[in-house]
Design an enzyme around this catalytic site. Structure first.
Site, short mmCIF file in Angstrom:
data_model
loop_
_atom_site.label_atom_id
_atom_site.label_comp_id
_atom_site.label_asym_id
_atom_site.label_seq_id
_atom_site.Cartn_x
_atom_site.Cartn_y
_atom_site.Cartn_z
CB THR A 159 11.25 7.94 5.43
OG1 THR A 159 10.94 8.69 4.26
CG2 THR A 159 11.40 6.49 5.06
CD GLU A 176 13.79 5.73 2.08
OE1 GLU A 176 14.30 6.87 2.15
OE2 GLU A 176 12.58 5.54 1.85
CE LYS A 229 5.63 9.98 -19.12
NZ LYS A 229 5.47 8.53 -19.17
CD1 TRP A 243 7.65 11.90 -18.65
CD2 TRP A 243 9.52 11.35 -17.56
NE1 TRP A 243 7.52 10.61 -18.25
CE2 TRP A 243 8.65 10.23 -17.57
CE3 TRP A 243 10.75 11.22 -16.92
CZ2 TRP A 243 8.98 9.02 -16.96
CZ3 TRP A 243 11.07 10.02 -16.32
CH2 TRP A 243 10.20 8.92 -16.34
#
Ligand code: AMP
Length: 540
Positions: free
Chosen positions: A185, A330, A437, A442
């Site tokens: 990955t 993962e 940001k 956020w």
């Protein structure tokens, strides 16, 4: 005191052996790389996997050897999955969309001993052959009549290998923690990293994936994995579907809307799995041709956020249930699935929950943390780093001693930023590196993107943060307009303004013919940032 139960090891070969025993006549259908449709059964697949297992052992393949595949979703690739892992070697799936330098890096890092390659991908291996250290041979996945001219050395023909070996083969038994497959990955930084799955992790993942509230796999289902077998093992479907003896339909190299539609209809597919980009093409095809796939009951959509407009179109116009799922290489990859709870009877609530990435599948524990590693509340508002742990989540990358992706208490930090609501539904708001940001707050790029694509004049959308003198960063909307349309920035912000807080509205819009995609079909925001990073915002 220990229980008195047999310590039988969970091995991948057991899946195919079981399917042969219980559902030996159930079909596996493939659109082949050569062109025609191929059909056979689990019984045939098991027989040929045993022949290939004999062939691999005759070539000297041993426990733990890495055997690469550069291949589409086909019955031969399926056989290789079982033959390689079944003898205790490691199936290393390669992504054909990788850049040559990455491919050479990955194959050398994995120390691949052999590579199975599809006819139309052989040039990818030829291009890097000089750089490959330790490759002993190449097996071209076709028959003698189709064998191509090639500059490669030590080339074998797949069907000849099968034909020249007996199907008498006893699958070996070994520790279930033995490595079974390997998938690299790109990760967030540096070179690609390998996620190394084990027989045990794959088997537990297969049990979990088949559950009714996960992928709902059973013998009566007809399953079409559009998601490639080179990308986290097609989300584990070749294992889970085999466990339950479902009919499998493999699309081969043709992934356009018309080709997928043809298979859905001809094979009465009930369940299909893929990334949003694939479904965009299918839905466009259905719209243009006024067609549909009546047998299709369910799709699982993941890999990137599934826009609300796509969920609505599938469900309202075609009666196809959408299961929005989240996961990563993962995490094998199943992490969460979004299905509304039975108590959620109101349509708006159900749809809102489906746009979230959902609740964790049993086996996966999930938390969100702040920068100091403190767990954040499940209030649907607090944003934090998404961390997971469980029996199919990696504890380290292949050949790495230390992991910088794990918390001190052993959780895997996904690199995703998410909220979790009081009902337990997780919602990804960004990759940590993509978060915008603005004035210390956020802004979720995914939220804006999902809303923007529901505008009728927009085909695809991406949002990146660009520097702003006052706010540090502000969102820039990058739009691929629908054919012949040119929605203005003012029109788009007017459209978004009743759905988004004012400070989240993009400051400007730029237009592009197509979004740059990475090897796994995700939008390459790094490329967009290179291209538009110094865009002068009108508000700056
Ligand atoms: P990969 O390992 O290539 O499959 O990429 C995993 C990443 O894809 C995750 O960490 C997420 O950033 C993204 N991803 C996967 N599924 C979703 C989803 N349903 N919504 C948003 N992002 C997703």
């Amino acid at each position: 005191m220990l229980g008195r139960i047999m310590d039988n090891q969970l091995l991948i070969s057991g899946l195919l052996q079981h399917a042969d025993f219980t559902s030996g006549d159930r079909e596996i259908v493939t659109r082949t790389v050569e062109g025609p449709i191929h059909r056979y059964t689990y019984h045939d697949a098991h027989k040929r996997a045993r022949q290939m297992a004999n062939a691999l052992q005759a070539l000297g393949v041993q426990l733990g050897d890495r055997i690469a595949t550069m291949a589409w979703n086909t019955y031969r690739h399926f056989e290789v999955y079982y033959a390689v892992s079944g003898i205790g070697a490691v199936t290393h799936t390669l992504n054909p969309r990788l850049h040559a330098s990455q491919l050479a890096y990955i194959m050398n890092h994995a120390e691949d001993a052999f590579v199975f390659v599809d006819l139309n991908l052989i040039s990818l291996i030829e291009n890097v052959a000089d750089e490959l250290r330790g490759l002993k041979g190449v097996i071209v996945m076709t028959d003698r009549d189709h064998m191509p001219e090639t500059t490669l050395a030590n080339v074998y023909c797949y069907e000849e290998l099968i034909d020249s070996h007996s199907d008498e083969f006893e699958w070996p038994r070994f520790d279930e923690n033995t490595a079974s497959s390997l998938c690299y990955t790109s990760g967030t930084t540096g070179n690609p990293k390998g996620a190394l799955f084990s027989h045990r992790s794959t088997m537990i993942h297969a049990y979990a994936s088949a559950l009714p509230d996960v992928l709902h796999m059973g013998e009566s289902e007809v399953i079409l994995p559009v998601v490639p077998m080179f990308h986290v093992n097609a989300w584990g479907i070749p294992y889970g579907a085999t466990m339950v003896g479902a009919k499998l339909v493999f699309p081969g190299p043709k992934l356009d809307g018309a080709s997928i539609h043809e298979l859905l209809v001809q094979e009465d597919v009930t369940f299909a799995a893929g990334v949003p980009t694939i479904w965009l093409m299918l839905l466009a095809h259905w719209r243009e041709t006024s067609s549909s796939a009546p047998a299709l009951k369910r799709t699982v959509i993941g890999g990137s956020a599934c826009p609300e407009s796509m969920i609505r179109e599938f469900q309202d116009d075609y009666g196809v249930e959408v299961r929005h799922a989240w996961g990563m290489t993962e995490t094998s990859p199943l992490g969460s699935v979004s299905i509304p709870k039975p108590s959620m009877t109101d349509d708006a609530t159900r749809l809102r929950k489906q746009t979230k990435q959902g609740r964790p599948v049993f086996g996966v524990e999930m938390r969100i943390t702040d920068d100091a590693g403190k767990a954040l509340p499940h209030d649907g508002k607090a944003f934090g780093d998404l961390q997971v742990r469980g029996p199919w989540i990696i504890d380290n990358y292949f050949k790495m001693d230390q992991s910088d992706a794990h918390s001190p208490d052993g959780w895997f930090a996904t690199g995703d930023v998410a909220t979790i609501d009081p009902d337990g539904y997780m919602e990804i708001t960004d990759r940590s590196k993509d978060v915008i940001k603005s004035g210390g707050e956020w802004i979720s790029s995914i939220e804006i993107e999902n809303l923007a694509v529901s505008h009728p004049d927009v085909t695809q959308a991406a949002v990146i943060g660009v520097p702003h003198p006052k706010w540090d960063e502000r969102p820039l909307l990058v739009v691929v307009p629908a054919d012949g349309k040119s929605p203005s920035h003012a029109e788009l912000t007017a459209f978004l303004s009743d759905k988004l807080a004012k400070w989240c509205l993009p400051d400007d819009t730029v237009y592009i013919d197509e979004l740059p995609l990475g090897a796994t079909g995700k939008v390459l925001k790094t490329k967009l940032r290179e291209q538009f990073g110094d865009h002068k915002l009108p508000t700056a």
